[in-house]
Design a protein around this motif. Structure first.
Motif, short mmCIF file in Angstrom:
data_model
loop_
_atom_site.label_atom_id
_atom_site.label_comp_id
_atom_site.label_asym_id
_atom_site.label_seq_id
_atom_site.Cartn_x
_atom_site.Cartn_y
_atom_site.Cartn_z
N ALA A 170 37.99 48.64 38.04
CA ALA A 170 38.48 48.66 36.67
C ALA A 170 37.68 49.66 35.83
CB ALA A 170 38.39 47.26 36.06
N ALA A 205 40.90 35.54 34.30
CA ALA A 205 39.67 35.21 33.59
C ALA A 205 39.87 33.94 32.77
CB ALA A 205 39.27 36.37 32.68
N GLU A 221 47.40 45.51 37.04
CA GLU A 221 46.18 45.43 36.24
C GLU A 221 45.48 46.78 36.13
OE1 GLU A 221 43.28 42.62 37.69
OE2 GLU A 221 42.06 42.81 35.90
N TYR A 234 29.55 41.52 32.99
CA TYR A 234 29.09 40.17 32.62
C TYR A 234 27.94 39.72 33.51
CZ TYR A 234 32.25 39.13 36.52
OH TYR A 234 32.88 39.12 37.74
N ARG A 280 32.36 40.69 42.48
CA ARG A 280 32.48 40.73 41.03
C ARG A 280 33.84 41.31 40.65
NH1 ARG A 280 29.13 41.51 36.54
NH2 ARG A 280 27.23 41.06 37.68
N THR A 281 34.71 40.48 40.10
CA THR A 281 36.04 40.97 39.71
C THR A 281 36.21 40.82 38.21
OG1 THR A 281 37.32 38.92 39.73
CG2 THR A 281 36.89 39.96 41.87
N THR A 282 37.26 41.43 37.68
CA THR A 282 37.50 41.34 36.24
C THR A 282 37.75 39.89 35.82
OG1 THR A 282 39.83 41.80 36.62
CG2 THR A 282 38.42 43.66 36.06
N SER A 283 38.26 39.10 36.77
CA SER A 283 38.56 37.71 36.41
C SER A 283 37.40 36.77 36.68
CB SER A 283 39.80 37.23 37.18
OG SER A 283 40.92 37.97 36.77
N ALA A 317 42.69 41.38 33.57
CA ALA A 317 41.91 40.19 33.93
C ALA A 317 42.72 38.91 33.81
CB ALA A 317 40.64 40.10 33.07
N MET A 363 41.07 42.08 40.36
CA MET A 363 40.63 43.46 40.60
C MET A 363 39.11 43.53 40.49
SD MET A 363 41.64 46.85 38.46
CE MET A 363 42.76 47.33 39.74
N LEU A 364 38.51 44.33 41.39
CA LEU A 364 37.06 44.47 41.34
C LEU A 364 36.65 45.12 40.02
CD1 LEU A 364 36.37 45.84 44.93
CD2 LEU A 364 35.80 43.57 44.07
N SER A 365 35.57 44.64 39.46
CA SER A 365 35.10 45.18 38.18
C SER A 365 34.79 46.67 38.29
CB SER A 365 33.84 44.43 37.73
OG SER A 365 34.14 43.07 37.53
N ARG A 366 34.21 47.05 39.42
CA ARG A 366 33.86 48.46 39.60
C ARG A 366 35.11 49.34 39.56
NH1 ARG A 366 34.48 51.15 44.20
NH2 ARG A 366 34.58 49.25 45.41
N PHE A 386 44.29 49.04 32.80
CA PHE A 386 42.96 49.57 32.48
C PHE A 386 43.03 51.06 32.15
CE2 PHE A 386 40.87 45.68 34.06
CZ PHE A 386 39.88 45.56 33.08
N TYR A 433 34.56 41.37 31.28
CA TYR A 433 35.23 41.60 32.58
C TYR A 433 34.46 42.49 33.55
CZ TYR A 433 39.15 40.18 29.57
OH TYR A 433 39.97 39.52 28.69
N ILE A 434 33.55 43.30 33.04
CA ILE A 434 32.95 44.31 33.94
C ILE A 434 31.47 44.02 34.22
CG2 ILE A 434 32.62 46.78 34.37
CD1 ILE A 434 35.51 46.40 33.82
N ASP A 458 29.57 45.78 44.81
CA ASP A 458 30.55 44.82 44.26
C ASP A 458 30.17 43.38 44.57
OD1 ASP A 458 32.31 46.80 43.32
OD2 ASP A 458 33.14 47.06 45.32
#
Lengths: 322, 491, 311
Positions: free
Chosen positions: C6, C247, C151, C305, B279-282, C244, C1-4, C155, C302-303, B268
């Motif tokens: 999500a 974002a 959130e 990128y 690394r977050t969704t935002s 997100a 929220m962490l992308s992983r 998802f 969001y994931i 992460d």
């Protein structure tokens, strides 16, 4: 004597990779008879360079590249002046052995008596020592080390491609062949066994035209240094059977290769990559203008690849607990 | 082992649930040698003898269900089928008196100060080595010594921020330190969870006894971590876990929830220009402090093990640049080495010019000639441990081993004496434990948790680990141990 | 929220929807086979197989128990019910701490039960799938009522309805569109409605008169029926509005623009146009493609990128 050193490393990846992170140990050291006059590094893709001095006093540069790239090229250029060389006596006195004690040695010396990753004692090493009668040093330390240097030089053929960058010394010991890295590791292991603090040196060697050097002119070189309490660090180059002199340009020192690889890096992406390395060392009077500078070589270091290793992840995750 | 029923002297004579309680040679937490109940246990004993066994069993069951529901489980992945299990919790609390705790607290505070001074010393000047207090080769030869840490400043000179020290109570009733865990000690979530269920099972008793609270541990941990960074506003803290397959994963998740911080895995995170981001969704979120629960070796493939799939490439350089704090600092393992352990009393005298408040267990260093001979001659009486291991691995319990096992182990010791230490077999104290509706003595140890940063904080509580098998001295959860709530009394 | 996190929640939900769809199709098919002639049954089985398999691994069997076995518990097939559940569970395990005990336990129990089923008992096949379906519905309810609707939950919603919209489109395509091989008969239309749990809701809206254009209208455009494409698209849009939250607007816009376009298509297209002009095949393909685009856009925004794009 001035030298101009140019060192190019190029990684080419099978597919675009991203998040490359790289450490570089290429800057010639500035101490003793060797003085660094200029140094610069360029990378492509361009990156912000950071630097620090590691605990061996080596200058380390590091950078990262986030965006996708299919090639990473690092070019360093240095000008080094080598002034006077220490004049070594023919031999040290026999009482030198008594001087290996807490008064004459500091932490770093003691640290360099311990086993390290590539200098572990092994059955093959013991056999080699027995075969060559190297259990105990013969005579004073300087004489004994010179003898060791010559013995190793004679016992092994120089041949690249037999051993790899991560080969243990056993590989070269059983093949009776290898490269500068293997010979240096073997000599370090034996010298440490004698109680002589020894360190690995990575650097460059200037090959005079028509020289009889066994090491290749177009690659980095490696040798070792042994500590003699009354003489200081003395360099031995078992590859070429010489005590190091004004042709040896020191870049980094450490316990063994693992402490001083010229490049060490990781990236995210597929494993396959190709590495090309070019090195030139010239007296500065002859400016470097090579047309076909790069050649494809065997990989020298293997950047850690891809995160997609479920088995390994699984096992490593389980291990961490106290 | 002389054992006699305690019925005669016990005011609750012959009454269940203590009818089967047999005292052995070990110190018993609840009963004095003459069979009388120690005063701190009186109220508890009274209450329990008046509870019908079915009621006890019902409460024990409620407690287990509660663990399962809170997700305080560890997962066994043996046959690719993940089964959620709980570490067995015994509802019978272990009691530490105010006076005993006072000494433990002072002793552990002294110890963590000395150990941190030691770490600072060996990563800077190395006075302790020059002065010959500790052999150089023990440090330079240790697989946990991190040369990369040399000369690197750490906040408040605090290398160990979270420590879990294992204490045992010897036959004479004195507490002694068995080992220090200075890398990634675990178990604190059990301390908190045990308290939670026991408080619910015996609410009234709890109030009457004057048990000191421990619920503020997550807050104290957060404060300790926060004080490690110069960042003052919006400090972003993350717990770095190896991932779901780690047996302590629930604890990582538990602490993250309790502190309200992010729980991250290495994948992460990324480092750019010496700054660590998650690394977050935002988008990318900067991380200031990492409470890491993975070993040094795995933390950064650029610097340490290059095959690590758990770490973050470039993390150490960000740390070196001062852009992120890692707690515990790297390289602390060199000080919880079982060989270095033997030197801790000397380290306390050396750095603090004080006598150690808590004792060490007598330890034979196989690296030294005389002790080695003694160890080899007395293998049947000793416990031999590999220096760099933890969790009960690489260990020989002499009195319980067969002749063949002892001989095989002797060869291992001779081949690599530096790697082994030996200690006399110690009768860990016993504490009353619910067994099949009754109460029987079982061996226990004590792991308090020490927080150290700007200041030293020890929450008045501990994880008491209990060897659930009759007569067993092995309390490690990885080897079939359970745990108990630990009551530290306020008076 | 962490992308992983999500990512795992999203896929867990997609696989659960796929499992539910598979279980329902198999249950309905097995329940109705008895009323069909041999020939009818074969063509309708072919439709089920086509709906549930990727083209390159459709079973060549025509033997009903063998097909059911393959679609249900063949571990080697990525599309089997067991594989879908296994993938869902793998994802759930990665984010175990984000889920409630109830969700994890329900999912785990269901998976283990299926995994232990070796060869399906011929006689009670339909019952087996009905029970599985019930368990999956229970899991959906438990998820709804024991998780915070933050959130992470959105998802789950996103994965659920992107998958559902695509699966329903695929079914419709087999009956109306490019993938149609034989002309569906009366019973086939009935089965289609049942495949989507739509028989009674359809009758309520249109009476029991089975008319293909009305069926298409209902399954595509009904705003209130949870298995209609339009309903799914509404849920997708709603979920996208909630994920997100931090974002940057530009990044969010790249996703929401696609969702808005898809919603407009579902809101304003008339079934008459599609039927009259015979463009329904293209319309269905278009919807499925746009769902894919939304998926890709969500991932790239969001994931997955590139880190350099957000600094």
């Amino acid at each position: 004597m001035f030298y101009s050193i140019r060192h190019i490393t190029r990684f080419r990846y099978a597919a675009p990779v991203h998040e490359s992170v790289m450490e570089i140990r290429m800057q010639p050291r500035s101490e003793g008879p060797q003085a660094l006059r200029s140094f610069q590094i360029n990378t492509n893709p361009r990156a912000q360079l950071y630097a620090y001095t590691d605990h061996f006093g080596n200058a380390v540069y590091h950078f990262n590249v986030l965006r996708a790239h299919e090639e990473l090229r690092i070019e360093s250029q240095a000008v080094v002046e080598i002034t006077r060389q220490q004049v070594l006596p023919e031999a040290a006195d026999i009482l030198e052995w008594e001087r290996y004690n807490g008064y004459n040695l500091n932490h770093d010396h003691f640290d360099l008596l311990e086993q390290s990753k590539f200098t572990q004692p092994s059955a093959a090493l013991t056999a080699f020592i027995r075969e060559k009668g190297l259990e105990k040093p013969d005579g004073d330390p300087l004489t004994a080390l010179k003898h060791l240097n010559a013995t190793i030089n004679e016992a092994f053929d120089y041949e690249s491609g037999v051993t790899e960058v991560h080969s243990p010394i056993d590989h070269a010991l059983s093949e009776k062949r290898g490269v500068c890295q293997d010979f240096s590791h073997i000599m370090i292991a034996i010298a440490r066994g004698w109680g002589v603090p020894s360190r690995y040196v990575s650097g460059y060697l200037y090959h005079r035209p028509h020289s009889k050097d066994r090491s290749g002119a177009d690659a980095t070189h490696a040798w070792l240094e042994c500590y003699l309490p009354s003489l200081g660090w003395v360099g031995f180059d078992p590859t070429n059977n010489v005590v190091t002199g004004e042709r040896h340009i020191r870049a980094a020192v450490g316990r063994d290769y693992a402490d001083v690889p010229p490049t060490r890096g990781t990236y995210k992406g597929p494993n396959e990559h190709e590495l090309a390395i070019a090195v030139s060392v010239e007296p500065t009077q002859a400016p470097v203008r090579h047309e076909d500078f790069l050649r494809v070589a065997r990989p020298m270091s293997s950047p850690t690849p891809t995160p997609s290793m479920p088995e390994r992840l699984y096992h490593q995750q389980q291990q961490q607990q106290q | 082992m002389s054992a006699h029923p305690i019925a005669d002297a016990n005011p609750e004579a012959g009454q269940p649930p203590f009818s089967a309680y047999k005292l052995g040679a070990a110190y018993d937490e609840m009963f004095a040698a003459d069979g009388s109940v120690r005063p701190q246990f009186a109220a508890l004993a009274h209450r329990l003898t008046h509870l019908p066994p079915e009621e006890l069993q019902r409460r024990q069951q409620a407690c287990e269900t509660s663990f399962l529901h809170q997700g305080i489980t560890f997962t066994v992945y043996s046959d690719k089928q993940a089964t959620e299990r709980i570490i067995p919790t015994d509802l019978f609390p272990r009691i530490v008196t105010a006076k005993e705790w006072e000494k433990i607290e002072a002793g552990l505070t002294q110890r963590i100060l000395a150990l941190n001074l030691f770490l600072k010393d060996i990563y800077t000047d190395g006075r302790v080595l020059k002065d010959g207090i500790i052999p150089r080769s023990m440090i330079y030869g240790s697989k946990h010594y991190r040369r990369e840490m040399r000369g690197l400043p750490v906040p408040h000179d605090a290398y160990v921020n979270v420590c879990g020290s294992d204490l045992i109570r010897c036959e004479d009733g004195k507490f002694a330190v068995l080992e220090d865990n200075l890398r990634v000690p675990s178990g604190v979530s059990y301390m908190l969870a045990n308290r939670d269920v026991v408080r619910r099972a015996f609410p009234n008793l709890f109030r009457a006894q004057g048990v000191r609270p421990i619920d503020h541990y997550p807050r104290e941990l957060l404060a300790t971590l926060r004080a490690l960074t110069p960042v003052r506003e919006d400090v972003s803290i993350a717990i770095l876990t190896p991932g779901v397959f780690n047996s302590a994963y629930f604890e990582h998740a538990f602490l993250a929830r309790q502190m309200g911080v992010e729980l991250v895995e290495g994948r992460d995170l990324l480092v750019n220009d010496n700054v660590v981001y998650a690394r977050t969704t935002s988008g990318l979120k900067r991380i200031d402090v990492i409470y890491r629960r993975i070993d040094d070796d795995f933390i950064d493939p650029l610097i340490f093990r290059e095959d690590s799939a758990l770490g973050v490439s470039g993390l150490f350089n960000a740390y070196r640049a001062g852009n992120v704090v890692i707690a515990n600092a790297l390289g602390t393992g060199v000080a919880d080495d079982k060989a270095v352990y033997a030197y801790v009393p000397r380290l306390i005298r050396y750095y603090l010019a004080e006598e150690p408040i808590l004792e060490n267990i007598e330890t034979y260093l196989c690296r030294e000639e005389k002790p080695l001979a003694h160890v080899l001659a007395n293998l049947d009486k000793l416990v031999v441990k590999a220096v760099g291991e933890s969790g009960g691995y690489g260990m020989l319990v002499g009195p319980h081993a067969s002749k063949a096992e002892r001989e095989a182990f002797a060869e291992k010791i001779k081949a690599d004496p530096d790697n082994y230490i030996a200690q006399p077999t110690i009768q860990l104290s016993t504490a009353p434990t619910f067994v099949d509706g009754g109460v029987e003595p079982r061996h226990v140890d004590l792991r308090p948790f020490i927080l150290h940063g700007e200041k030293t904080v020890i929450v008045p509580g501990a994880l008491t680990r209990v060897a659930l098998k009759r007569g067993s001295l092995v309390v490690n959860s990885s080897q079939g141990g359970g745990s108990k709530d630990t009551w530290v009394l306020s008076h | 929220m962490l992308s992983r996190v999500a990512d795992s929640l999203y896929w867990m939900s997609r696989y659960l929807e796929r499992a539910e769809h598979t279980a329902r199709l198999l249950a309905v098919k097995l329940e109705t086979t008895v009323e069909q002639t041999r020939e009818e049954a074969d063509s309708s089985w072919a439709r089920v197989v086509a709906a549930l398999s990727s083209q390159n691994e459709a079973p060549s069997d025509t033997d009903v128990p063998a097909i059911a076995q393959h679609l249900a518990i063949d571990r080697d097939s990525d599309n089997s019910l067991l594989s879908s559940l296994s993938f869902a569970r793998d994802n759930a395990r990665q984010v175990r701490e984000q889920l409630s005990v109830e969700v994890w336990e329900n999912l785990n129990r269901l998976y283990l039960r299926l995994r232990e089923t070796g060869v399906l008992e011929q006689r009670n096949n339909a019952l087996f799938f009905r029970e599985t379906l019930q368990d999956l519905h229970a899991l959906e309810g438990v998820t709804y009522s024991t998780l915070s609707h933050g959130e992470g939950w959105y998802f789950l919603e996103l994965g659920h309805y992107i998958e559902r919209a695509q699966l329903v489109c695929r079914l419709l395509d087999l009956h109306f569109g490019a993938a149609k091989q034989t002309e569906p008969k009366y019973l086939d239309w009935l089965v289609l409605l049942k495949f989507c749990s739509a028989f009674e809701p359809y009758c309520k809206a249109y009476t029991a008169a089975i008319r293909p254009d009305k069926i298409a209208e209902f399954l595509l455009f009904d705003p209130e029926f949870p298995h209609s494409v339009r309903f799914s698209i509404d849920r997708i849009c709603d979920a996208l509005a909630h994920v997100a939250p931090g974002a940057p607007p530009g990044r969010r816009a790249s996703v929401e623009r696609l969702a808005g376009r898809l919603k407009a298509m579902a809101d304003f297209t008339q079934i008459e146009e599609l039927m009259a002009s015979g463009t329904i095949a293209r319309f269905l393909a278009d919807i499925a493609a746009q769902c894919e685009e939304i998926h890709a856009a969500v991932y790239s925004a969001y994931i997955t990128y590139g880190a350099e794009t957000v600094l």
